[in-house]
Motif scaffolding. Structure first.
Motif, PDB file in Angstrom:
ATOM      1  N   ASP A   1       2.293  -4.357  -0.719  1.00 51.00           N
ATOM      2  CA  ASP A   1       1.953  -2.943  -0.920  1.00 51.00           C
ATOM      3  C   ASP A   1       2.559  -2.135   0.229  1.00 51.00           C
ATOM      4  O   ASP A   1       2.175  -2.313   1.380  1.00 51.00           O
ATOM      5  N   SER A   2       3.476  -1.241  -0.095  1.00 49.23           N
ATOM      6  CA  SER A   2       4.191  -0.510   0.963  1.00 49.23           C
ATOM      7  C   SER A   2       3.466   0.747   1.427  1.00 49.23           C
ATOM      8  O   SER A   2       3.793   1.290   2.474  1.00 49.23           O
ATOM      9  N   ASP A   3       2.499   1.239   0.630  1.00 50.80           N
ATOM     10  CA  ASP A   3       1.918   2.540   0.964  1.00 50.80           C
ATOM     11  C   ASP A   3       0.401   2.540   1.133  1.00 50.80           C
ATOM     12  O   ASP A   3      -0.228   3.597   1.228  1.00 50.80           O
TER      13      ASP A   3
ATOM     14  N   ASP B   1      -2.085   1.774  -0.872  1.00 54.74           N
ATOM     15  CA  ASP B   1      -3.035   2.073  -1.963  1.00 54.74           C
ATOM     16  C   ASP B   1      -3.639   0.805  -2.558  1.00 54.74           C
ATOM     17  O   ASP B   1      -4.402   0.868  -3.524  1.00 54.74           O
TER      18      ASP B   1
ATOM     19  N   VAL C   1      -2.104  -1.634  -4.048  1.00 55.39           N
ATOM     20  CA  VAL C   1      -1.349  -2.168  -5.183  1.00 55.39           C
ATOM     21  C   VAL C   1       0.088  -2.439  -4.738  1.00 55.39           C
ATOM     22  O   VAL C   1       0.737  -1.559  -4.164  1.00 55.39           O
ATOM     23  N   GLY C   2       0.569  -3.627  -5.010  1.00 61.08           N
ATOM     24  CA  GLY C   2       1.951  -3.962  -4.665  1.00 61.08           C
ATOM     25  C   GLY C   2       2.925  -3.060  -5.392  1.00 61.08           C
ATOM     26  O   GLY C   2       2.609  -2.493  -6.443  1.00 61.08           O
ATOM     27  N   ASP C   3       4.123  -2.900  -4.847  1.00 61.19           N
ATOM     28  CA  ASP C   3       5.081  -1.960  -5.426  1.00 61.19           C
ATOM     29  C   ASP C   3       6.514  -2.410  -5.152  1.00 61.19           C
ATOM     30  O   ASP C   3       6.753  -3.385  -4.423  1.00 61.19           O
TER      31      ASP C   3
ATOM     32  N   GLN D   1       2.741   3.328 -10.501  1.00 59.64           N
ATOM     33  CA  GLN D   1       2.077   2.585  -9.419  1.00 59.64           C
ATOM     34  C   GLN D   1       3.064   1.696  -8.681  1.00 59.64           C
ATOM     35  O   GLN D   1       2.843   1.353  -7.517  1.00 59.64           O
TER      36      GLN D   1
HETATM   37 CA   LIG Z   1       1.377   0.507  -3.348  1.00 60.90          CA
END
Ligand SMILES: [Ca+2]
Ligand SMILES: [Ca+2]
Length: 535
Positions: free
Chosen positions: A65-67, A69, A71-73, A118
Motif C-alpha cells: 500500500d503506497s498511500d 489507505d 489497500v495495496g495499489d 483503489q
Molecule cells: Ca493504497
C-alpha cells in the motif's frame, strides 16, 4: 422482483456513476466503452524468451500500500520491483486490476477497460509497465473473459428485459431449463424478465460468445491493454467460454477454438505471452495450437506430497514432464482454495519440506508461478473464511500493525508469522527461505539447461529423485532426497569420463563420471544438489 440496483456511491468510480445514471433512467446512451481498438504494437524491450523465466502472481490489493489507505495499489507494486528483480523474477501476473463489484479478488468485472481507482490510475499502470521493463520484468494480467459482474452496466441493461441493450450479450432463456448441474449447483437464475446463465453463480453472468459483437468487444479490450505495453494475459476459466447443453458444457470444442483465437491475437504482438486457467485438461491447453501455456493443476498436490516423503507422489513428480509439455505453468499454490492452502500452512511451517517442494518445481521444466509471499513463508491470515486467508497482506517487515504492507490499517489481517517471516528479515539471512528461492532462481537464470533444457533420465530410488536437463553442450543433474535419512545413489546415463561441477549448494566440488557414464554420491537428508557438466 429482483430489480434492486446495488448502488454503490463511489463518486470516484465511473462505473458506479454510470450504474447510478442507468438505474435512474438518466443515461440513455450505452454507458460502456465500446470503441473499436485496432492493434498498435508498441514493441517490447524485454529479452527474447523472458516469458520462460519465473513469474510472481501478485494480488495487488494485498501486496503493498503506497498511500496508507490500507489497500495495496499499483504504485506499491512499482515500489516492489527492485525486490522482485533481486529475487530473480522475470514476469509478474497481476490478478484483476480493473473495476470489480467484489472489491476484493476482482474477478467480478464491472469495466474491462478501467483501472479500479483503489489500485490507482492509468498513469500508474503505465509507470508500472515502464519501470518493470526497465528491470527486465514483463507484466501480464488477468482477463476475466467468460463473465462479467451482475453489476456490470451491460448486464444491468440486459436484465431489464428482452428489448434492452446488451440482452443478447448474455445467455438468456424465457424459463430456466431443467437438468443443469455445474459443480453441484444450477447455473441458471430465473428472474421476472427471463432466466440467465452463470457458470460461477448468479453474481457472475456468462457472456454469450455466439454473438460476434461480444467476441469483438473482448478482442478490442485485450488490444486496449496490449497497445499500452502489457506483455500478455492470464486468461481466466477458458474451458467455460461456450456451453452447448446440460451435458456438454465443460471444455467444448467451441471454447477451445475461441481460446486459440484469443491466444493468437495476444501472441501476434511482439514477445507477448498467454497462459490459461484450464483445470480439467491442463496439458491439452498448454499445446501451441490451443493456449500455448496452461497451469499445471493437480501437479501442485503431488509436489507437496512428495516434499513430505510420499513415495508414490515422488514417482509422479519424476514422471510428470516425461509427457507434460514444457510450457506448463507450475506452482505450489495460488489465490484459489481449490488449488490448496498457502504452502506455509500445508507444510505447517516445516521449512525443510518447503524447500524440497520449491526446488522440485523451480528446477524442473515449466514456467514457475510463485504465489506472492511464498518465497518468505507467508502464512494464511487467521480467522477468515474460504479463500480469504490466501489473500492476506504481504509481510515486508516485522512491524506488528501493518507488517510493512501499510502505514494505515490493513484491509485484512496480516500473516500470523510476519514477525520473523518477512521480506526484510529474510533477505538479510543467507539461510532463509527467501535466500533459498533466490538461489533456485539464480540457477534458472544462469543455466540454460535448467531454464529451458530437455527433461531426461528421471529416476526414483526410495525417496530420492534425480533427473537431467540438457541445453546445447550443457547438462544439469538435479538430485532431491526427500527422505529423512542420508541416501547413497548411483546415477546412470551420464556422459562417460566427464567432470561434474557442483552448482548447488555452491561449492568448488568436482567429481568425474566413470567410463560407463555413472556417478555416485551421498545425499544428505532432505537435501537438493545440482551438478553441471559441459561437453
Ligand atoms: Ca493504497
Ligand atoms: Ca460461458
Amino acid at each position: 422482483m429482483r430489480k434492486i440496483y446495488r448502488l454503490m456511491f463511489r463518486p470516484w468510480s465511473s462505473g458506479g456513476v454510470l450504474a447510478l445514471l442507468l438505474s435512474l433512467g438518466v443515461y440513455a446512451a450505452q454507458p460502456v466503452d465500446l470503441r473499436r481498438v485496432e492493434a498498435h504494437d508498441p514493441g517490447s524491450s524485454l529479452a527474447d524468451g523472458w516469458q520462460h523465466g519465473a513469474f510472481m502472481e501478485i494480488f495487488v490489493r494485498g501486496y503493498r500500500d503506497s498511500d496508507g489507505d490500507g489497500v495495496g495499489d499499483l504504485r506499491g507494486v512499482t515500489q516492489s520491483l527492485d525486490y522482485l528483480q533481486k529475487l530473480g523474477i522475470k514476469g509478474i501476473w497481476l490478478m484483476p486490476i480493473t473495476d470489480s463489484a467484489d472489491h476484493d479478488h476482482g474477478y467480478a468485472t464491472t469495466d474491462f477497460r478501467h483501472i479500479d481507482p483503489q489500485y490507482g490510475t492509468l498513469a500508474d499502470f503505465d509507470t508500472l509497465i515502464k519501470e518493470a521493463h526497465a528491470r527486465g520484468i514483463g507484466i501480464i494480467m488477468d482477463y476475466v473473459i467468460n463473465h462479467s459482474a451482475a453489476q456490470h452496466p451491460m448486464f444491468e441493461s440486459a436484465s431489464r428485459g428482452p428489448d434492452h441493450a446488451f440482452r443478447d450479450w448474455f445467455v438468456w432463456q424465457d424459463i430456466a431449463p431443467m437438468g443443469w448441474n455445474i459443480w453441484g449447483k444450477d447455473p441458471w437464475t430465473q428472474t421476472s424478465n427471463g432466466a440467465y446463465f452463470g457458470t460461477f453463480g448468479a453474481h457472475m453472468p456468462d457472456f454469450n460468445f455466439r454473438n460476434p459483437a461480444v467476441i469483438q468487444y473482448h478482442q478490442d479490450s485485450l488490444r486496449y491493454w496490449l497497445n499500452r505495453g502489457l506483455d500478455g494475459y492470464r486468461l481466466d476459466a477458458v474451458p467455460h467460454l461456450i456451453e452447448n447443453n446440460a451435458r456438454d458444457w465443460n471444455d467444448q470444442p467451441e471454447s477451445r477454438q475461441l481460446t486459440g483465437e484469443l491466444k493468437n491475437l495476444i501472441n501476434a504482438y511482439s514477445k507477448r505471452t498467454t497462459v490459461c486457467e484450464a483445470t480439467a485438461k491442463p496439458q491439452d491447453y498448454a499445446k501451441p495450437d490451443l493456449c500455448g501455456s496452461s497451469f499445471a493443476f493437480g501437479h501442485q498436490y503431488e509436489l507437496i506430497k512428495a516434499a513430505k516423503g510420499d513415495v508414490k507422489a515422488i514417482e509422479k513428480v519424476a514422471q510428470y514432464f516425461v509427457t507434460a509439455p514444457a510450457s506448463m505453468a507450475t506452482f505450489l499454490s495460488n489465490h484459489d482454495l481449490f488449488a490448496g492452502k498457502r504452502a506455509w500452512d500445508q507444510f505447517a511451517g516445516n521449512e525443510a519440506q518447503y524447500r524440497l517442494a520449491a526446488a522440485s518445481y523451480l528446477l524442473q521444466p515449466g514456467t514457475p508461478f510463485i504465489y506472492y509471499g511464498e518465497e518468505i513463508g507467508l502464512a494464511g491470515a487467521l480467522g477468515l473464511f474460504a479463500d480469504g486467508p490466501l489473500r492476506s497482506p504481504m509481510s515486508w517487515t516485522s512491524e506488528p500493525q501493518g507488517g510493512g504492507f501499510t502505514t494505515g490499517k490493513p484491509f485484512r489481517p496480516i500473516a500470523p508469522n510476519s514477525q520473523h517471516f518477512n521480506a526484510s528479515a529474510q533477505q538479510k539471512n543467507a539461510r532463509s527461505l527467501w535466500s533459498f528461492y533466490q538461489a533456485m532462481l539464480q540457477l534458472r537464470n544462469g543455466l540454460p539447461s535448467i531454464a529451458r533444457g530437455s527433461y531426461e533420465a528421471p529416476f526414483v530410488q526410495g525417496q530420492l529423485m534425480g533427473f537431467q536437463r540438457t541445453s546445447g553442450s550443457e547438462t544439469s543433474l538435479v538430485l532431491v532426497n526427500y527422505g529423512k535419512s542420508a541416501a547413497r545413489t548411483t546415477v546412470h546415463q551420464l556422459p562417460p569420463e566427464s567432470t561434474l561441477k557442483q552448482a548447488f549448494p555452491h561449492t568448488r566440488k568436482r567429481l568425474n563420471t566413470t567410463p560407463q557414464g555413472t556417478f555416485s554420491v551421498t545425499m544428505a537428508p532432505q537435501s537438493v544438489t545440482v551438478w553441471v557438466l559441459r561437453r
